[in-house]
Design a protein around this motif. Structure first.
Motif, PDB file in Angstrom:
ATOM      1  N   HIS A  81       0.719  -1.034  -0.070  1.00  0.00           N
ATOM      2  CA  HIS A  81       0.068   0.134  -0.135  1.00  0.00           C
ATOM      3  C   HIS A  81       0.839   1.303  -0.036  1.00  0.00           C
ATOM      4  O   HIS A  81       1.933   1.435   0.825  1.00  0.00           O
ATOM      5  CB  HIS A  81      -0.913   0.185   1.258  1.00  0.00           C
ATOM      6  CG  HIS A  81      -2.218  -0.993   1.245  1.00  0.00           C
ATOM      7  ND1 HIS A  81      -2.975  -1.042   2.346  1.00  0.00           N
ATOM      8  CD2 HIS A  81      -2.449  -1.876   0.191  1.00  0.00           C
ATOM      9  CE1 HIS A  81      -4.043  -2.109   1.812  1.00  0.00           C
ATOM     10  NE2 HIS A  81      -3.380  -2.558   0.517  1.00  0.00           N
ATOM     11  N   ASN A  82       0.633   2.249  -0.711  1.00  0.00           N
ATOM     12  CA  ASN A  82       1.467   3.552  -1.079  1.00  0.00           C
ATOM     13  C   ASN A  82       0.719   4.614  -0.480  1.00  0.00           C
ATOM     14  O   ASN A  82       1.157   5.645  -0.448  1.00  0.00           O
ATOM     15  CB  ASN A  82       1.806   3.727  -2.361  1.00  0.00           C
ATOM     16  CG  ASN A  82       0.574   3.648  -3.343  1.00  0.00           C
ATOM     17  OD1 ASN A  82      -0.487   3.747  -2.943  1.00  0.00           O
ATOM     18  ND2 ASN A  82       0.757   3.540  -4.703  1.00  0.00           N
ATOM     19  N   THR A  83      -0.545   4.517   0.068  1.00  0.00           N
ATOM     20  CA  THR A  83      -1.365   5.719   0.354  1.00  0.00           C
ATOM     21  C   THR A  83      -1.676   5.578   2.005  1.00  0.00           C
ATOM     22  O   THR A  83      -2.169   4.551   2.270  1.00  0.00           O
ATOM     23  CB  THR A  83      -2.658   6.088  -0.521  1.00  0.00           C
ATOM     24  OG1 THR A  83      -2.018   6.141  -1.650  1.00  0.00           O
ATOM     25  CG2 THR A  83      -3.245   7.057   0.013  1.00  0.00           C
ATOM     26  N   VAL A  84      -1.314   6.705   2.875  1.00  0.00           N
ATOM     27  CA  VAL A  84      -1.610   6.631   4.233  1.00  0.00           C
ATOM     28  C   VAL A  84      -2.475   7.798   4.706  1.00  0.00           C
ATOM     29  O   VAL A  84      -2.255   8.861   4.000  1.00  0.00           O
ATOM     30  CB  VAL A  84      -0.459   6.608   4.878  1.00  0.00           C
ATOM     31  CG1 VAL A  84      -0.832   6.491   6.627  1.00  0.00           C
ATOM     32  CG2 VAL A  84       0.287   5.242   4.827  1.00  0.00           C
ATOM     33  N   SER A  85      -3.669   7.342   5.181  1.00  0.00           N
ATOM     34  CA  SER A  85      -4.437   8.270   5.862  1.00  0.00           C
ATOM     35  C   SER A  85      -4.353   8.299   7.525  1.00  0.00           C
ATOM     36  O   SER A  85      -4.566   7.187   7.868  1.00  0.00           O
ATOM     37  CB  SER A  85      -5.944   8.184   5.290  1.00  0.00           C
ATOM     38  OG  SER A  85      -6.088   8.512   3.844  1.00  0.00           O
ATOM     39  N   TRP A  86      -4.603   9.365   8.112  1.00  0.00           N
ATOM     40  CA  TRP A  86      -4.914   9.500   9.363  1.00  0.00           C
ATOM     41  C   TRP A  86      -6.204   9.997   9.959  1.00  0.00           C
ATOM     42  O   TRP A  86      -6.554  10.894   9.227  1.00  0.00           O
ATOM     43  CB  TRP A  86      -3.783  10.286  10.130  1.00  0.00           C
ATOM     44  CG  TRP A  86      -2.414   9.862  10.123  1.00  0.00           C
ATOM     45  CD1 TRP A  86      -1.327   9.863   9.204  1.00  0.00           C
ATOM     46  CD2 TRP A  86      -1.835   9.167  11.130  1.00  0.00           C
ATOM     47  NE1 TRP A  86      -0.307   9.196   9.577  1.00  0.00           N
ATOM     48  CE2 TRP A  86      -0.461   8.645  10.836  1.00  0.00           C
ATOM     49  CE3 TRP A  86      -2.177   8.524  12.402  1.00  0.00           C
ATOM     50  CZ2 TRP A  86       0.378   7.934  11.633  1.00  0.00           C
ATOM     51  CZ3 TRP A  86      -1.260   8.199  13.224  1.00  0.00           C
ATOM     52  CH2 TRP A  86      -0.004   7.506  12.934  1.00  0.00           C
ATOM     53  N   TYR A  87      -6.683   9.337  10.934  1.00  0.00           N
ATOM     54  CA  TYR A  87      -8.058   9.766  11.615  1.00  0.00           C
ATOM     55  C   TYR A  87      -7.997  10.059  13.056  1.00  0.00           C
ATOM     56  O   TYR A  87      -7.236   9.474  13.671  1.00  0.00           O
ATOM     57  CB  TYR A  87      -8.929   8.854  11.414  1.00  0.00           C
ATOM     58  CG  TYR A  87      -9.382   8.564   9.765  1.00  0.00           C
ATOM     59  CD1 TYR A  87      -8.611   7.676   8.973  1.00  0.00           C
ATOM     60  CD2 TYR A  87     -10.457   8.830   9.086  1.00  0.00           C
ATOM     61  CE1 TYR A  87      -8.884   7.468   7.688  1.00  0.00           C
ATOM     62  CE2 TYR A  87     -10.788   8.983   7.752  1.00  0.00           C
ATOM     63  CZ  TYR A  87      -9.897   7.866   7.031  1.00  0.00           C
ATOM     64  OH  TYR A  87     -10.322   7.919   5.839  1.00  0.00           O
ATOM     65  N   GLN A  88      -8.874  10.875  13.315  1.00  0.00           N
ATOM     66  CA  GLN A  88      -9.016  11.131  15.232  1.00  0.00           C
ATOM     67  C   GLN A  88     -10.354  10.350  15.425  1.00  0.00           C
ATOM     68  O   GLN A  88     -11.458  10.958  14.814  1.00  0.00           O
ATOM     69  CB  GLN A  88      -8.796  12.410  15.165  1.00  0.00           C
ATOM     70  CG  GLN A  88      -9.241  12.812  16.807  1.00  0.00           C
ATOM     71  CD  GLN A  88      -9.500  14.321  17.013  1.00  0.00           C
ATOM     72  OE1 GLN A  88     -10.361  14.766  16.865  1.00  0.00           O
ATOM     73  NE2 GLN A  88      -8.341  15.034  17.692  1.00  0.00           N
ATOM     74  N   GLN A  89     -10.527   9.429  16.526  1.00  0.00           N
ATOM     75  CA  GLN A  89     -11.889   9.023  16.682  1.00  0.00           C
ATOM     76  C   GLN A  89     -12.203   9.370  18.268  1.00  0.00           C
ATOM     77  O   GLN A  89     -11.343   8.672  19.067  1.00  0.00           O
ATOM     78  CB  GLN A  89     -11.729   7.621  16.393  1.00  0.00           C
ATOM     79  CG  GLN A  89     -13.124   7.042  16.654  1.00  0.00           C
ATOM     80  CD  GLN A  89     -13.365   5.463  16.501  1.00  0.00           C
ATOM     81  OE1 GLN A  89     -12.279   4.684  16.585  1.00  0.00           O
ATOM     82  NE2 GLN A  89     -14.587   5.036  16.462  1.00  0.00           N
ATOM     83  N   ALA A  90     -12.685  10.509  18.232  1.00  0.00           N
ATOM     84  CA  ALA A  90     -13.042  10.820  19.892  1.00  0.00           C
ATOM     85  C   ALA A  90     -14.080   9.490  20.456  1.00  0.00           C
ATOM     86  O   ALA A  90     -14.969   8.848  19.618  1.00  0.00           O
ATOM     87  CB  ALA A  90     -13.758  12.139  20.040  1.00  0.00           C
ATOM     88  N   LEU A  91     -14.110   9.519  21.591  1.00  0.00           N
ATOM     89  CA  LEU A  91     -14.911   8.563  22.304  1.00  0.00           C
ATOM     90  C   LEU A  91     -16.366   8.493  22.004  1.00  0.00           C
ATOM     91  O   LEU A  91     -17.071   9.564  22.275  1.00  0.00           O
ATOM     92  CB  LEU A  91     -14.764   8.420  23.787  1.00  0.00           C
ATOM     93  CG  LEU A  91     -15.052   7.429  24.674  1.00  0.00           C
ATOM     94  CD1 LEU A  91     -14.215   6.259  24.325  1.00  0.00           C
ATOM     95  CD2 LEU A  91     -15.107   7.674  26.004  1.00  0.00           C
ATOM     96  N   GLY A  92     -17.078   7.418  21.405  1.00  0.00           N
ATOM     97  CA  GLY A  92     -18.304   7.409  21.062  1.00  0.00           C
ATOM     98  C   GLY A  92     -18.483   8.102  19.751  1.00  0.00           C
ATOM     99  O   GLY A  92     -19.674   8.232  19.352  1.00  0.00           O
ATOM    100  N   GLN A  93     -17.626   8.408  19.005  1.00  0.00           N
ATOM    101  CA  GLN A  93     -17.821   9.047  17.867  1.00  0.00           C
ATOM    102  C   GLN A  93     -17.055   8.278  16.431  1.00  0.00           C
ATOM    103  O   GLN A  93     -16.352   7.256  16.765  1.00  0.00           O
ATOM    104  CB  GLN A  93     -17.077  10.389  17.798  1.00  0.00           C
ATOM    105  CG  GLN A  93     -17.814  11.342  18.633  1.00  0.00           C
ATOM    106  CD  GLN A  93     -19.155  11.709  18.386  1.00  0.00           C
ATOM    107  OE1 GLN A  93     -19.560  11.942  17.386  1.00  0.00           O
ATOM    108  NE2 GLN A  93     -20.139  11.555  19.715  1.00  0.00           N
ATOM    109  N   GLY A  94     -17.507   8.532  15.348  1.00  0.00           N
ATOM    110  CA  GLY A  94     -16.847   7.941  14.170  1.00  0.00           C
ATOM    111  C   GLY A  94     -15.563   8.727  13.969  1.00  0.00           C
ATOM    112  O   GLY A  94     -15.393   9.734  14.253  1.00  0.00           O
TER     113      GLY A  94
END
Lengths: 112, 113
Positions: free
Chosen positions: A29-42
């Motif tokens: 895989h050559n593409t990386v994404s970052w996400y933030q997930q707060a408690l109880g959220q998507g």
């Protein structure tokens, strides 16, 4: 085939400090994404890296920054930590030409 | 920007019954719709997806339907088992220069033995 890995698993910081989170993408895989997930959220999209360049960003301030390395691994850096930055940070990888992305287990960041 | 609404937020079913989770999206440019299962302490796991040129897709006990006109899509799980208990997320994706993914708020599914 190695899946997406992230380090560390847990981290505790104090307000105002800086943090670096790491991600190794799934093999091929050559593409990386970052996400933030707060408690109880998507998960909320932070940014995406392809060919060592950021090529997409969500509604996050500049104190959230990143890097991608030639081996496609990635770092997420957060400066001047705030209490609201406490969350699970997820890394996901995919091939640039494909839609399916695969997530790592996440890093749980607590800001005191 | 894209807005994805997901309902219900919690769902309890008896083992063997069916479960349905519904999502609506706002951006007509969205063209890829994955569903993820997230167990406690783990990252989201892709369980099924559907592209905008397809109306329905099935994989064993799991199916997804898409209505582009109404901008809604649904996850159907039949013959539920206790191991299906988890939080499920829908997402809407606009594929372009980069893949812009917007997640729903999640549905906590509990399958009662």
């Amino acid at each position: 085939e190695t899946g997406v890995t992230q380090s560390p698993t847990h981290l505790i910081k104090t307000r105002g400090q800086q943090v670096t989170l790491r991600c190794s993408s799934q093999s091929g895989h050559n593409t990386v994404s970052w996400y933030q997930q707060a408690l109880g959220q998507g998960p909320q999209f932070i940014f995406q890296y392809y060919r060592e360049e950021e090529n997409g960003r969500g509604n996050f301030p500049p104190r959230f920054s990143g890097l991608q390395f030639p081996n496609y691994s990635s770092e997420l850096n957060v400066n001047a930590l705030e209490l609201d930055d406490s969350a699970l940070y997820l890394c996901a990888s995919r091939n640039q030409g494909g839609n399916e992305q695969f997530f790592g287990p996440g890093t749980r960041l607590t800001v005191l | 920007g894209e807005n994805v609404e997901q309902h219900p937020s919690t769902l309890s079913v008896q083992e063997g019954d069916s479960a349905v989770i519904k999502c609506t999206y706002s951006d007509s440019a969205s063209n890829y719709f994955p569903w993820y299962k997230q167990e406690l302490g783990k990252g989201p796991q892709l369980i099924i997806d559907i592209r905008s040129n397809v109306g329905e897709k099935k994989d064993q006990r799991i199916a997804v339907t898409l209505n582009k006109t109404a901008k809604h899509f649904s996850l159907h799980i039949t013959e539920t088992q206790p191991e299906d208990s988890a939080v499920y997320f829908c997402a809407a994706t606009v594929s372009g220069g980069y893949q812009k993914v917007t997640f729903g708020t999640g549905t906590k599914l509990q399958v009662i033995p």
